[in-house]
Scaffold this active site. Sequence first.
Site, PDB file in Angstrom:
ATOM      1  N   ALA A  75       1.178  -2.449  -6.074  1.00 44.15           N
ATOM      2  CA  ALA A  75       2.123  -1.778  -6.965  1.00 44.15           C
ATOM      3  C   ALA A  75       3.071  -0.835  -6.226  1.00 44.15           C
ATOM      4  O   ALA A  75       4.227  -0.690  -6.621  1.00 44.15           O
ATOM      5  CB  ALA A  75       1.364  -1.003  -8.046  1.00 44.15           C
ATOM      6  N   CYS A 330      -4.807   8.346  -4.410  1.00 41.46           N
ATOM      7  CA  CYS A 330      -3.689   8.472  -3.466  1.00 41.46           C
ATOM      8  C   CYS A 330      -3.515   9.903  -2.997  1.00 41.46           C
ATOM      9  O   CYS A 330      -2.875  10.164  -1.978  1.00 41.46           O
ATOM     10  CB  CYS A 330      -2.399   7.977  -4.120  1.00 41.46           C
ATOM     11  SG  CYS A 330      -1.983   8.865  -5.623  1.00 41.46           S
TER      12      CYS A 330
END
Length: 388
Positions: A75, A330
Amino acid sequence: MTDSYPIYLDYHATTPVDPRVAEKILHYMTVEFGNANSIDHIYGDRTQKAVSQAARQVAELVGASPREIIFTSGATESINLAIQGSIINHQSPYLPRIAVSPVEHPAVLDTGQALVKQGLIDITYLSVDKQGQIDLESVDKVCRDRVSLLCLMAANNEIGTIYPIAEIGKIAQTHQVAFLCDGSQAVGKIPINFEEWGITYLAISGHKLYGPKGVGALVARKGYPLKPMMFGGGHQGGMRSGTLNVPGIVGLGEACRLRGLEMAEDEARIANLRDKLQDLLLEKIPGLVVNGDINHRLSGNLHISIPDVPNSAIIARVRDRLAISTGAACSSGVEAPSHVLRAIALSPNAMEGALRIGIGKFTTESEIHRAAEILAGAIGTIGQLMEA
């Protein structure tokens, strides 16, 4: 999980690969190992057919055409291709401007900021309420005001809030604004209809839906051309050069096929497990608060805060028995408070005690009960130490 591993409740960060998907991947690594662009022999022919089938499987899950599928590494790459590729192709005397919500994934926010620093775009930030929801009137207003690209996720990766993408897509279409939807947390968990909902670009990541890491897709609507970011070979119609990751692509396709068949039943069961864990934690842990929009959230999401109990202390005590997180994978290791929690105006104490729990299709009821005991016990011990 086996006894040697902690109970895994971090499904937002990544999901285990479905064994049926892993079997397909192995086959295309060891038997059908050809280069999909080697058209002079049967090895290339067979892998090219497998890639085409995977495109159909991805497209079917999200209500798109196979011709709209561009395979990527995930993504993050898909989002970069959509933002940078559309901005480079911008046809206007004005500096292109994108509109984003403050709770987007860093793949959106950091890409936007990098382009701002280069003097290539302007950014307008929309606001969200305390549940993380977006105001549709503000979306309509910003779309009226010469926005080149609207970037809004389908579901939030921290608090699990699900956004009204169909309504947002209609607003964008009405004003002829391109609409990038980060679907990485939503695809395979909730129904998505790319064509009917007016989405222009949809980003997908394989490892969020029981597929492999390192593969994803960008669904790009016909009539909205993009400039490629990678060159060399002209693969995928020139949109994304590079030898195709056939095992990963086949794994993504199979994962999408299985989600289409099993998503509704799996997600209903997952929601029941989430609610059971939520009830147990509310019963066992005084002062616990559930964050986000509890009426519009992903089935497997439970985002909680234990005010005045540092989440780092909780993680340290449970990490060998329970895999949960303090926020987005992340941003793991980053000491600054989550941008998502700041955007929903969580108090400093609530942010300090925030935990993200992600439940998935391999989670068992016994694991839910055990997880509640582990968390409650750890928090109780920490509280006693803090009072001593």
